[in-house]
Design an enzyme around this catalytic site. Structure first.
Site, PDB file in Angstrom:
ATOM      1  N   ARG A  47       0.566  -1.234  -0.054  1.00 52.43           N
ATOM      2  CA  ARG A  47       0.048  -0.040   0.001  1.00 52.43           C
ATOM      3  C   ARG A  47       0.864   1.499  -0.023  1.00 52.43           C
ATOM      4  O   ARG A  47       0.416   2.284  -0.300  1.00 52.43           O
ATOM      5  CB  ARG A  47      -0.976   0.054   1.072  1.00 52.43           C
ATOM      6  CG  ARG A  47      -2.160  -1.128   1.020  1.00 52.43           C
ATOM      7  CD  ARG A  47      -2.932  -0.947   2.518  1.00 52.43           C
ATOM      8  NE  ARG A  47      -1.753  -1.287   3.504  1.00 52.43           N
ATOM      9  CZ  ARG A  47      -2.108  -1.315   4.730  1.00 52.43           C
ATOM     10  NH1 ARG A  47      -3.300  -0.881   5.238  1.00 52.43           N
ATOM     11  NH2 ARG A  47      -1.073  -1.805   5.807  1.00 52.43           N
ATOM     12  N   LYS A 179       6.622 -29.932   0.875  1.00 51.18           N
ATOM     13  CA  LYS A 179       7.906 -30.710   1.453  1.00 51.18           C
ATOM     14  C   LYS A 179       8.451 -31.953   0.658  1.00 51.18           C
ATOM     15  O   LYS A 179       7.649 -32.874   0.391  1.00 51.18           O
ATOM     16  CB  LYS A 179       7.758 -30.681   2.821  1.00 51.18           C
ATOM     17  CG  LYS A 179       7.662 -29.267   3.707  1.00 51.18           C
ATOM     18  CD  LYS A 179       7.369 -29.483   5.147  1.00 51.18           C
ATOM     19  CE  LYS A 179       7.187 -27.907   5.705  1.00 51.18           C
ATOM     20  NZ  LYS A 179       8.282 -27.661   5.955  1.00 51.18           N
ATOM     21  N   GLU A 213       6.931 -26.828  17.738  1.00 48.90           N
ATOM     22  CA  GLU A 213       7.659 -25.709  17.381  1.00 48.90           C
ATOM     23  C   GLU A 213       8.340 -25.565  19.056  1.00 48.90           C
ATOM     24  O   GLU A 213       7.649 -25.808  19.923  1.00 48.90           O
ATOM     25  CB  GLU A 213       6.891 -24.590  17.188  1.00 48.90           C
ATOM     26  CG  GLU A 213       6.264 -24.785  15.571  1.00 48.90           C
ATOM     27  CD  GLU A 213       5.443 -23.429  15.399  1.00 48.90           C
ATOM     28  OE1 GLU A 213       5.796 -22.700  14.753  1.00 48.90           O
ATOM     29  OE2 GLU A 213       4.302 -23.357  16.017  1.00 48.90           O
ATOM     30  N   ASP A 232      -4.931 -23.436  13.388  1.00 49.07           N
ATOM     31  CA  ASP A 232      -3.749 -22.935  12.578  1.00 49.07           C
ATOM     32  C   ASP A 232      -3.134 -24.117  11.974  1.00 49.07           C
ATOM     33  O   ASP A 232      -2.595 -24.078  11.209  1.00 49.07           O
ATOM     34  CB  ASP A 232      -2.974 -22.230  13.784  1.00 49.07           C
ATOM     35  CG  ASP A 232      -1.779 -21.494  13.078  1.00 49.07           C
ATOM     36  OD1 ASP A 232      -1.998 -20.974  12.116  1.00 49.07           O
ATOM     37  OD2 ASP A 232      -0.561 -21.468  13.657  1.00 49.07           O
ATOM     38  N   HIS A 237      -2.666 -28.293   7.998  1.00 52.35           N
ATOM     39  CA  HIS A 237      -1.654 -29.261   7.815  1.00 52.35           C
ATOM     40  C   HIS A 237      -1.438 -30.613   8.231  1.00 52.35           C
ATOM     41  O   HIS A 237      -1.254 -31.689   7.617  1.00 52.35           O
ATOM     42  CB  HIS A 237      -0.253 -28.480   8.445  1.00 52.35           C
ATOM     43  CG  HIS A 237      -0.011 -27.090   8.049  1.00 52.35           C
ATOM     44  ND1 HIS A 237      -0.201 -26.462   6.805  1.00 52.35           N
ATOM     45  CD2 HIS A 237       0.098 -26.069   8.898  1.00 52.35           C
ATOM     46  CE1 HIS A 237      -0.078 -25.297   6.807  1.00 52.35           C
ATOM     47  NE2 HIS A 237       0.137 -24.788   8.056  1.00 52.35           N
TER      48      HIS A 237
END
Ligand code: NAP
Length: 484
Positions: A47, A179, A213, A232, A237
């Site tokens: 923007r 992957k 993670e 999420d 996934h």
């Protein structure tokens, strides 16, 4: 592999983290490997008013940081000459007139619009592109996650984008599908005869899919607190990885043949009732602890997290697939933040030998371990006899370490997926009905949690999650791979 023709790829959100950290470096690698035709333009949008030189300077600094030893000054200069920057706001029609002018200088090219922005902008962008006729011909649109926060909101986004782009033009990206070890799992399963007879309930005891993670919510508390680990990671996934493990051999590698088989798996997932959620799904939230030897604060103390938040930073669950191949084989899925290790791994545990001539307690069953990160490898664990006078068995593995075996750079998932979009191959992208089926399956979990007076179970940062996660498997007489 189809050669790539002249193309224009347009990054909405070209100034954002994803574009600078992953998308541009992915195309740089492909250019470096000689896979991009000379007539390929990369048009980055944001923007703020800026000229191309100013934008490229910013992109250069980021790319250098992320490419590390792969960065090469000459290669970058050549790559950067493809980049143009334009100021485009999703809601400003006049900006799209300027975009159309830039694109129409080279009519007839493959055109990719990559929407690397929040999903609120997908509908206005699609509408404004269509107003300029930019949805016609060889145009494709890539949608980044999250595509909604439940079935209804995802349907709304899909309907809105679907008004202007056909399903064949829509590429819903799930980068786990790009992957290398996942692609190799497909090759391993469908290019070899060895595994197919064993790939079923008679020989497989359980499957474990883990994506963990070490990091916490970092600066994304606002987004994460509304989203949580289920939306999420699991809805997209982890369920996508499950479909790759469980799907029947497709009739061909054609996009719809593959996606039809994945859809059948999602539709065969045993629905969860509210009571099932209590016993088959564990949600957790990290409290203060230590990760990799360093003390870290708990989720509730992270900047931006509302007091008393019940957002889950950890999910473990047991899924069951009601088909002849898989009935009775539990699929355990697990994901979370601030855990002991950063890991993405699929473990296929085979059944133990029905009887043994070597005595009891032989130890581990055969297993196939597919590691997606941090390293990329496929390992088949077998029992072998240790050298010596006694018959002592030990677990050893046949190792397909990608780095060593292929002695070549393993491309990042986004490289493969971006090239697939440019060449018009939908196989590794999620079809709308797949996405709907995945949402349908997780919705009872969301509903159950929303109506439950209980919050997530806490776990100490740096561990493998709440104790209830281990208990989930021990009820079936099993344990997580790292506990075995
Ligand atoms: P980000 O760093 O916050 O960047 C957002 C981008 O959206 C900026 O380039 C911003 O441009 C642009 N934008 C904001 N308002 C806009 C408007 N009105 N019109 C046009 N563009 C507008 O976000 P990100 O991390 O790059 O993520 C982008 C999307 O990918 C998000 O949906 C995210 O959930 C998803 N995603 C990200 C990652 C990741 O690793 N980052 C991974 C998976 C999925 P300006 O502010 O410059 O105008």
């Amino acid at each position: 592999m189809t050669a790539i023709d002249a193309f224009d790829i347009v990054f909405f959100g070209g100034t954002g983290d994803l574009a600078l950290r992953k998308l541009l470096p992915a195309l740089y690698h492909q250019d470096q490997d000689g896979n991009l035709p000379a007539q390929g333009r990369i048009i980055c949008l944001g923007r703020s008013p800026s000229d191309t030189a100013g934008y490229v300077e910013k992109a250069h600094a980021k790319a250098k940081e992320y490419l590390g030893s792969h960065y090469n000054e000459n290669d970058w200069t050549k790559f950067a000459s493809r980049i143009e920057y334009l100021k485009v706001d999703a809601h400003t029609e006049a900006d799209f007139v300027a975009l159309a002018e830039t694109l129409n200088k080279f009519p007839g090219r493959e055109r990719v619009f990559y929407l690397s922005t929040a999903p609120d902008f997908f509908a206005p962008i699609a509408k404004n592109l269509a107003a300029q006729g930019l949805n016609e011909g060889n145009s494709r649109v890539v949608l980044e996650k999250p595509l909604g926060h439940d079935l209804e909101s995802s349907n709304k986004i899909n309907d809105e984008v679907g008004e202007y782009f056909t399903e064949k033009q829509i590429y819903r990206i799930d980068h786990y599908l790009g992957k290398e070890p996942v692609l190799n799992l497909i090759a391993l399963r469908f290019a070899n005869t060895l595994l197919e007879p064993l790939w079923r309930r008679e020989w497989i005891r359980d499957v474990q899919i883990t994506v963990t993670e070490q990091v916490g919510v970092e600066t994304r508390a606002d987004f994460y607190d509304k989203t949580g680990a289920l939306r999420d990671m699991v809805q997209n996934h982890l369920l996508q990885l499950l479909t790759i493990v469980a799907m029947e051999p497709p009739a061909s590698i054609d996009a719809d043949a593959v996606r039809d088989e994945k859809l059948k798996v999602l539709r065969a997932l045993k629905p969860l009732s509210v009571d099932d959620v209590k016993t088959k799904v564990v949600r957790g939230q990290y409290r203060a602890g230590a990760v990799a030897g360093k003390p870290v604060i708990g989720y509730q103390d992270e900047p931006g997290v509302p007091a008393g938040s019940k957002a889950e930073t950890f999910v473990a669950l047991k899924a069951e697939i009601e088909t002849w191949r898989w009935a009775g084989v539990p699929f355990f899925l697990r994901t979370g933040k601030r855990l002991s290790e950063r890991l993405a791994q699929i473990v296929i545990n085979f059944r133990e030998a029905p009887t043994s001539i070597f005595g009891k307690n032989l130890g581990q069953p055969n297993r196939l371990v597919i590691e997606l990160q941090p390293d990329e490898s496929v390992r088949l664990y077998l029992l072998a006899k240790e050298p010596g006078n006694q018959t002592r068995l030990r677990q050893v593995y046949l190792d397909l370490d990608f780095k060593e075996t292929f002695a070549t750079r393993s491309p990042e998932a986004y490289e493969r997926l971006l090239m697939d979009v440019i060449r018009g191959d939908l196989s590794l992208f999620v079809r709308r009905d797949e996405q709907q089926a995945a949402w349908r399956w997780v919705e009872p979990i969301i509903e159950s949690w929303e109506t439950s007076p209980e919050g997530p179970k806490t776990y100490t940062a740096g561990t493998w999650g709440p104790a209830a996660s281990s208990a989930l498997l021990s009820r079936d007489g099993l344990c997580w791979y790292e506990e075995a």
